[in-house]
Design a protein around this motif. Structure first.
Motif, PDB file in Angstrom:
ATOM      1  N   TYR A  63       0.855  -1.195   0.000  1.00 17.84           N
ATOM      2  CA  TYR A  63       0.000   0.000   0.000  1.00 17.84           C
ATOM      3  C   TYR A  63       0.883   1.234   0.000  1.00 17.84           C
ATOM      4  CZ  TYR A  63      -3.437   3.366   1.898  1.00 17.84           C
ATOM      5  OH  TYR A  63      -4.258   4.447   2.118  1.00 17.84           O
ATOM      6  N   ARG A  69      -1.697   6.505  -2.212  1.00 16.69           N
ATOM      7  CA  ARG A  69      -2.717   5.690  -1.540  1.00 16.69           C
ATOM      8  C   ARG A  69      -3.240   4.567  -2.436  1.00 16.69           C
ATOM      9  NH1 ARG A  69      -6.180   9.943   0.452  1.00 16.69           N
ATOM     10  NH2 ARG A  69      -7.818   8.799  -0.591  1.00 16.69           N
ATOM     11  N   SER A  70      -2.403   4.127  -3.350  1.00 16.49           N
ATOM     12  CA  SER A  70      -2.813   3.003  -4.189  1.00 16.49           C
ATOM     13  C   SER A  70      -2.383   1.687  -3.570  1.00 16.49           C
ATOM     14  CB  SER A  70      -2.150   3.106  -5.571  1.00 16.49           C
ATOM     15  OG  SER A  70      -2.643   4.217  -6.250  1.00 16.49           O
ATOM     16  N   TRP A  71      -3.235   0.689  -3.767  1.00 11.67           N
ATOM     17  CA  TRP A  71      -2.820  -0.676  -3.450  1.00 11.67           C
ATOM     18  C   TRP A  71      -2.136  -1.253  -4.676  1.00 11.67           C
ATOM     19  CZ3 TRP A  71      -2.402  -3.456   0.880  1.00 11.67           C
ATOM     20  CH2 TRP A  71      -2.985  -2.919   2.028  1.00 11.67           C
ATOM     21  N   ALA A  89      -3.358  -2.423  -8.195  1.00 13.12           N
ATOM     22  CA  ALA A  89      -4.500  -3.299  -7.942  1.00 13.12           C
ATOM     23  C   ALA A  89      -5.628  -2.910  -8.899  1.00 13.12           C
ATOM     24  CB  ALA A  89      -4.938  -3.154  -6.490  1.00 13.12           C
ATOM     25  N   PRO A  90      -6.575  -3.849  -9.133  1.00 15.59           N
ATOM     26  CA  PRO A  90      -7.586  -3.593 -10.169  1.00 15.59           C
ATOM     27  C   PRO A  90      -8.314  -2.263 -10.011  1.00 15.59           C
ATOM     28  CG  PRO A  90      -7.874  -5.779  -9.181  1.00 15.59           C
ATOM     29  CD  PRO A  90      -6.706  -5.147  -8.498  1.00 15.59           C
ATOM     30  N   GLY A  91      -8.589  -1.870  -8.769  1.00 17.86           N
ATOM     31  CA  GLY A  91      -9.369  -0.652  -8.583  1.00 17.86           C
ATOM     32  C   GLY A  91      -8.527   0.574  -8.301  1.00 17.86           C
ATOM     33  N   ALA A  92      -7.204   0.416  -8.316  1.00 20.65           N
ATOM     34  CA  ALA A  92      -6.343   1.559  -7.996  1.00 20.65           C
ATOM     35  C   ALA A  92      -6.321   2.540  -9.147  1.00 20.65           C
ATOM     36  CB  ALA A  92      -4.921   1.080  -7.701  1.00 20.65           C
ATOM     37  N   GLY A  93      -6.286   3.798  -8.805  1.00 21.51           N
ATOM     38  CA  GLY A  93      -6.152   4.817  -9.827  1.00 21.51           C
ATOM     39  C   GLY A  93      -7.348   4.915 -10.750  1.00 21.51           C
ATOM     40  N   ALA A  94      -8.496   4.374 -10.325  1.00 20.39           N
ATOM     41  CA  ALA A  94      -9.671   4.388 -11.196  1.00 20.39           C
ATOM     42  C   ALA A  94     -10.075   5.814 -11.523  1.00 20.39           C
ATOM     43  CB  ALA A  94     -10.825   3.651 -10.535  1.00 20.39           C
ATOM     44  N   ALA A  95      -9.976   6.671 -10.517  1.00 18.05           N
ATOM     45  CA  ALA A  95     -10.369   8.050 -10.746  1.00 18.05           C
ATOM     46  C   ALA A  95      -9.470   8.682 -11.796  1.00 18.05           C
ATOM     47  CB  ALA A  95     -10.273   8.833  -9.444  1.00 18.05           C
TER      48      ALA A  95
ATOM     49  N   ARG B 761     -11.932  -1.127  -1.526  1.00 23.30           N
ATOM     50  CA  ARG B 761     -12.342  -0.497  -2.779  1.00 23.30           C
ATOM     51  C   ARG B 761     -11.478  -0.958  -3.956  1.00 23.30           C
ATOM     52  NH1 ARG B 761     -11.123   3.611  -6.202  1.00 23.30           N
ATOM     53  NH2 ARG B 761      -9.186   4.192  -5.170  1.00 23.30           N
ATOM     54  N   GLN B 762     -10.146  -0.943  -3.763  1.00 25.30           N
ATOM     55  CA  GLN B 762      -9.252  -1.185  -4.898  1.00 25.30           C
ATOM     56  C   GLN B 762      -9.024  -2.659  -5.186  1.00 25.30           C
ATOM     57  OE1 GLN B 762      -5.576   1.084  -4.639  1.00 25.30           O
ATOM     58  NE2 GLN B 762      -6.590   2.685  -3.473  1.00 25.30           N
ATOM     59  N   PRO B 766     -13.383  -3.850  -6.789  1.00 25.37           N
ATOM     60  CA  PRO B 766     -12.976  -2.820  -7.762  1.00 25.37           C
ATOM     61  C   PRO B 766     -14.098  -2.413  -8.713  1.00 25.37           C
ATOM     62  CG  PRO B 766     -12.020  -4.952  -8.341  1.00 25.37           C
ATOM     63  CD  PRO B 766     -12.670  -5.122  -7.001  1.00 25.37           C
ATOM     64  N   GLN B 771     -15.527   6.449  -4.620  1.00 21.68           N
ATOM     65  CA  GLN B 771     -14.218   7.071  -4.383  1.00 21.68           C
ATOM     66  C   GLN B 771     -14.134   7.513  -2.938  1.00 21.68           C
ATOM     67  OE1 GLN B 771     -11.582   7.216  -6.336  1.00 21.68           O
ATOM     68  NE2 GLN B 771     -12.713   6.166  -7.954  1.00 21.68           N
TER      69      GLN B 771
END
Lengths: 102, 1018
Positions: A63, A69-71, A89-95, B761-762, B766, B771
């Motif tokens: 982490y 703050r990305s996994w 991780a799959p959901g990291a940086g989605a924004a 979340r991540q 996912p 957010q």
């Protein structure tokens, strides 16, 4: 130890927190989906408690709490501490991705 | 980039020269040579050693100044209190350890050989009483037979209780090094980072060549050198490079390096650690060369250097030969003798004998003769003068003796004569001498290359270990790589520097390597000359050859066992001069080869590092960072007492004049809230903005209760579990819009919960559109509690805001406009049990908010309250907090089991259902109140059934949180008690063995105050 965060670049390991083995997947059972409670509990037991202790390359969660703050999922050699790869991780940086797509 | 400048002797007039010479004589530097050296004779320096005033010059080390003053005895040894002198001229020094400075700056075990001389330097010898010359503890020598390896374990075994009270203090008094200061260190220490392409470790001929090649090629280079000056062995040995004198080459090379903007030179900087990923640690001795650091300057600086490549050119260390009496003052390494003469113009002896088993040692003979002193004999067991030194023997008509030194005679002032034995026919002869120069060969400095568990490999031709590989990104070159001639060092360093630069993508040309002789290096290994008398392997820990063979006889044959049994190599010098000799003697004793015997594992630090440097600025009040609440300075002005809560400083209570103790202040604050109104800064709670179409679904999965069903404009208490079913954290979460929640966490877990939520979340979910934004520092949040809370608040908000029970009921949450226009977030939630609100304003308005609450609340007697009153009121209301959320409790243990939704999956749901976590005999939260109302209840006290003897079998739980309840006028508490909820009204025994207390208490409901919750609904 230096870790190449895919978002921030190479950073010192003090910025990161180690979680552990990235292989176990959280069991996905629908509540009252017809599975026997024992089977569900066994699956969660394995997910929560069973870990391999590899001497060699292992996939791990890290982490980047002191940065973006990305996994991250890192492949690291536990013998030499060498990082083979570091991916988000799959959901990291989605924004970030969503903004880039706008 | 670099501030480095090599001191260059300036032109002097003949008169100046004469004046200086006179000054020298008058200063009684009896062993100072007329030659130049690299000292500045125009800068005489005064210093004292053991109270005796002496002089030296700028450029001297303490050791060279002592040599110049003819001082031989500088220390007493660790165990036997034997007289000891200076052995080396570098950082490997095992013997000449002194206590530097006085008072708070007193520093023990400083190597005189690395301590730069400064005016007014004060040094004292250590481990002696009453004086260095007359050390009564030297009586230990008479008991030497019992002080053998492992003697502590053998001698002081019983009775066991004597160890701490008698044996250990006695041993510590008798055996030891210096004393550290007992006052706080008045100096500052810094920590810094540096980044480069190529890090060159060591500024000798190889390192200078490497830095020059990499620097010319265009790489960003850092060159670190532990010494004050660049040059390494060139400073002591001289020589000829590219057809010029070595010093001239050194000056021109330094000039070129300094001129390169991409090269940074760091002298007085010792590399001591090699870490993963090309990270290196080095210690810069910024102000060790002055009596005290300049104002605002640090004493030392710890560097972490990140380098893509490193070239280790750390040189080699000359090793002693182990023979009887080899520790007498005046027995010195041959290379050190050369360094004192050439670099410092100081003569270690006027009648020098040389004992060498290799060609390099012979150079000392030449340098001593040229300096005008006398070589009385060269002892070489090889029986043949090396070809390149035959002319030397002829020129000076040297007396060459084939054989070995088998004994050294002398007193506390050092060597007077040596006994030379012809090892073929056993004939002995005595040679008068005042200094014995010894060379047993050279050990390449393999330590840094072995810090990642590398094993060095043995090279028979130079009888030494060389690096057997190196950590990723590191190359070794020069003497550190086993290249023992000047020419080879220059060539090897240049090619390693050029290669490292190329690997970093530098496109420039590295230029040509400098050239010098690649003279041969012949050696016949000689480790140990057997004979009567103590022959020392480890000078600093007083380990002798017979200790090594004793260890072997007792079965400690592995080098790791040898090290721990004899303490060989475990002193502050980490065996730099002793390890190889020790293992060679062990190899001989066991009949194995040296590579079969192997080396111990090399670990950082390579050189001693003061704890102060590792701590840096993180000491005293700066031990860790502080976080201040938005109203901190306001609270400080009110005289608040603060408490550390994690990194936060929180107001604990606000004492008023005349209050006799904290309890009186806290009780006043509680009653003020319960009867009127009070406020408390609760900004330390973690705050997270949760947004997105799936925000509600997301919260459903991380909390045990439902949040997707929460109406907009409402708040709800939520509980999180860990995936193993144990309670993780709690807090209130409000829905501010369809896709916007505002989540709060406990103060203690704020960071961890954020990390956990991001993981959910991540990694876990996912696919959800959600957010998270940490908003802890963005909002100042105050709890406003008490029957008059609404009245107070009404005066602060815009008149259009309806705060009545109808307009803003219990558990309401919404944005409100304050008078003046600031938009705040208002929550109708209560931790105290009173009618209460929490209001969030942008953090910059925090202090103003506190002031306005005081003004608006004046008519109602508003009282600021701290964390203690907050705690009292939560215990009175039976709200759980940290002591109950202790990592072992389930939701049901806390009385919150009914919150667990059965309709959805959430983190921890499945595992919380395990047999042991739902067992009926679990310890659950209850209230506890002593039957004697005057009794003070203490947290941590055990709960035992009445009439039972306390013990593991009868233990049924413990008291977790206590307070004095001013409304109930007695001490009350919460506890975790087995089957507690079935036992309301039962009298139990409270046993507190830590405080020797034993009394009775009643198990009761955890809600002591307003159990129906009428007041909070107001």
């Amino acid at each position: 130890m230096r870790i190449a965060c895919p978002f921030c670049g190479e950073r010192e390991n003090g910025e990161f927190t180690y979680l552990g083995d990235a292989s176990p997947k959280r069991p996905n059972f629908a509540v009252d989906g017809g599975e026997s409670p024992e089977r569900v509990e066994d699956a969660f037991h394995d997910y929560v408690y069973l870990r391999d202790n590899l001497a060699g390359v292992m996939r791990e969660y890290w982490y980047h709490g002191g940065g973006c703050r990305s996994w991250l999922v890192a492949e690291r050699n536990t013998v030499t501490h060498e990082f083979v790869s570091v991916t988000a991780a799959p959901g990291a940086g989605a924004a970030l991705a969503a903004r880039a797509g706008e | 980039m670099s501030g480095y400048s090599q001191s260059e002797p300036l032109a002097r007039t003949a008169r100046e020269e004469a004046n200086i010479r006179t000054a020298v004589t008058s200063a009684s530097q009896s062993h100072r040579l007329p030659g130049d050296g690299m000292i500045d004779r125009r800068s005489p320096l005064r210093f004292s050693f053991d109270g005796k005033a002496m002089t030296g010059f700028a450029g001297d080390t303490l050791a060279s100044a002592l040599v110049a003053n003819g001082v031989k005895l500088v220390a007493r040894s660790f165990k036997y209190h034997r007289p000891r002198g200076i052995v080396t001229a570098g950082s490997e020094e095992p013997s000449a350890l002194v206590e530097m400075r006085t008072g708070a700056r007193r520093e023990p075990n400083t190597r005189a050989t690395t301590q730069e001389l400064y005016d007014g330097l004060i040094a004292n010898s250590q481990n002696r009483w009453p004086s260095l010359r007359h050390d009564l503890m030297s009586i230990n020598q008479l008991f030497a037979p019992i002080f053998v390896a492992g003697f502590y374990y053998k001698t002081f075994m019983w009775p066991a209780k004597f160890w701490e009270s008698i044996y250990e203090p006695m041993i510590r008094r008798a055996a030891g090094l210096g004393k550290s200061a007992e006052l706080p260190d008045p100096d500052h220490y810094d920590k810094a980072w540096a980044h480069c392409d190529v890090l060159v470790v060591g500024g000798g001929p190889a390192g200078l060549s490497a830095a020059l090649a990499a620097g010319r090629a265009g790489s960003r280079v850092i060159l670190v050198e532990e010494d004050t000056l660049l040059g390494g062995r060139l400073l002591g040995d001289g020589g000829e490079i590219d057809g010029m004198d070595a010093r001239e080459w050194l000056r021109s090379t330094t000039r070129e390096l300094v001129s390169l903007p991409n090269v940074r030179i760091m002298t007085r900087t010792a590399l001591f650690g090699v870490y993963d990923g090309g990270t290196y640690a080095a210690l810069e001795r910024v102000s060790d060369n002055v009596a005290m650091p300049d104002r605002h300057q640090v004493r030392q600086r710890l560097w972490r250097i990140v380098a893509r490549r490193s070239v280790v050119t750390a040189g080699a260390i000359e090793r002693p030969i182990v023979f009887p009496g080899n520790d007498r003052p005046g027995v010195m390494m041959a290379s050190a003798v050369r360094t004192y003469v050439n670099r410092f113009a100081a003569l270690p002896g006027k009648r020098v004998a040389l004992f060498t088993n290799n060609d390099d040692g012979w150079r000392t003979a030449e340098i001593i003769q040229r300096a005008g002193a006398h070589i009385v004999a060269v002892i070489d067991p090889r029986r043949e003068v090396p070809a390149q030194h035959r002319r030397l023997v002829d020129t000076y008509d040297l007396r060459v003796l084939a054989g070995v030194v088998s004994d050294v005679k002398g007193g506390v002032d050092g060597v007077r004569s040596i006994v030379v034995t012809n090892d073929r026919n056993g004939q002995t002869q005595r040679v008068e001498t005042d200094c014995l120069a010894v060379s047993g060969g050279w050990n390449p400095n393999v330590g840094l290359s072995c810090f990642h568990r590398g094993k060095p490999i043995w090279r028979e031709d130079i009888a030494a270990f060389v690096p057997g590989g190196a950590p990723k990104g590191m190359a070794t070159a020069g003497a550190a790589n086993g290249e023992l001639s000047l020419g080879a060092c220059l060539r090897d360093g240049h090619s390693a520097g050029a290669k490292a630069a190329a690997e970093c993508g530098a496109a420039g040309k590295p230029g040509e390597a400098s050239k010098a002789d690649e003279e041969g290096y012949g050696i016949a290994p000689l480790w140990h000359v057997k004979g009567k008398g103590k022959a020392f392997v480890d000078f600093q820990h007083d380990v002798t050859a017979s200790d090594v063979t004793l260890a072997q006889r007792e079965g400690f044959e592995s080098v790791e066992h040898l090290k721990r049994y004899t303490t060989l190599g475990m002193a502050t010098d980490q065996g730099k001069t002793s390890n190889i000799n020790g293992l060679a003697i062990m190899a001989e004793a066991t009949g194995r080869t040296i590579p079969e015997t192997g080396t111990t594992i090399y670990r950082p630090p390579y050189a001693p590092v003061a704890i102060g440097a590792i701590a840096g600025h993180h000491r005293d009040e700066n031990f860790h960072a502080w976080r201040l609440t938005p109203s901190h300075h306001w609270a400080a002005k009110q005289g608040a007492v603060f408490v550390d809560t994690g990194l936060w400083k929180r107001a604990q209570w606000y004492p008023l004049a005349g209050e006799k103790d904290w309890l009186e202040s806290v009780s006043r604050e509680v009653l003020a809230v319960r009867n009127g109104v009070g406020f408390c800064d609760v900004s330390t709670l973690g705050k997270v903005d949760v947004r997105g179409a799936d925000a509600g679904v997301f919260l459903d999965r991380v909390y045990i209760n439902a949040f997707s069903s929460l109406a907009v404009g409402k708040a709800r208490y939520g509980l999180m579990l860990r995936e193993d079913g144990i309670v993780y954290d709690d807090g209130t979460t409000s829905r501010l819009a369809e896709d916007h929640y505002f989540l709060t966490t406990t103060t203690a877990k704020a960071g961890l919960v954020m990390q956990h939520l991001e993981f959910c979340r991540q990694v876990l979910f996912p696919d959800l559109d959600v957010q998270l934004t940490s908003a802890t520092d963005q909002w100042a949040q105050f709890s406003i509690a008490g029957p008059n809370a609404r009245k107070l608040l009404q005066d602060l908000v815009d008149p259009s805001e309806d705060l009545t029970n109808e307009g803003f009921p219990f558990m309401g949450a919404r944005e409100v406009k304050l008078r003046g226009g600031v938009i705040a977030r208002l929550f109708r939630i209560s931790f105290s049990g009173e009618m209460a609100f929490e209001i969030s304003v942008p953090a910059r308005y925090g202090a103003a908010m506190a002031e306005n609450l005081m003004i608006a609340g004046k008519p109602y007697g508003v009282t600021p309250y701290g964390t203690e009153a907050l705690g009292v009121m939560r215990i009175e209301k039976g709200h759980v907090a940290g002591p109950e959320l202790n990592g072992t409790t389930t939701a049901d243990d806390l009385g919150l089991g009914k919150m667990m939704s059965k309709k959805k999956d959430f983190i921890g749901r499945v595992m919380a259902g395990r047999e042991a976590l739902i067992a009926p005999n679990r310890q659950v939260v209850v209230g506890v109140k002593p039957t004697d109302k005057a009794r003070r209840l203490r947290s941590g006290a055990h709960v035992v059934p009445k009439g039972e003897t306390p013990g593991p079998k009868t233990d049924q739980g413990y008291v977790t949180s206590v307070c004095f309840s001013p409304v109930l006028d007695q001490w009350i508490g919460l506890g975790l008690v087995e089957r507690g909820r079935e036992r309301i009204g039962e009298i139990v025994r409270i046993h507190d063995p830590l405080r020797s207390e034993d009394y009775e208490a009643e198990i009761c409901s955890p809600v002591f105050y307003d159990p129906e919750g009428v007041r909070q609904r107001g």
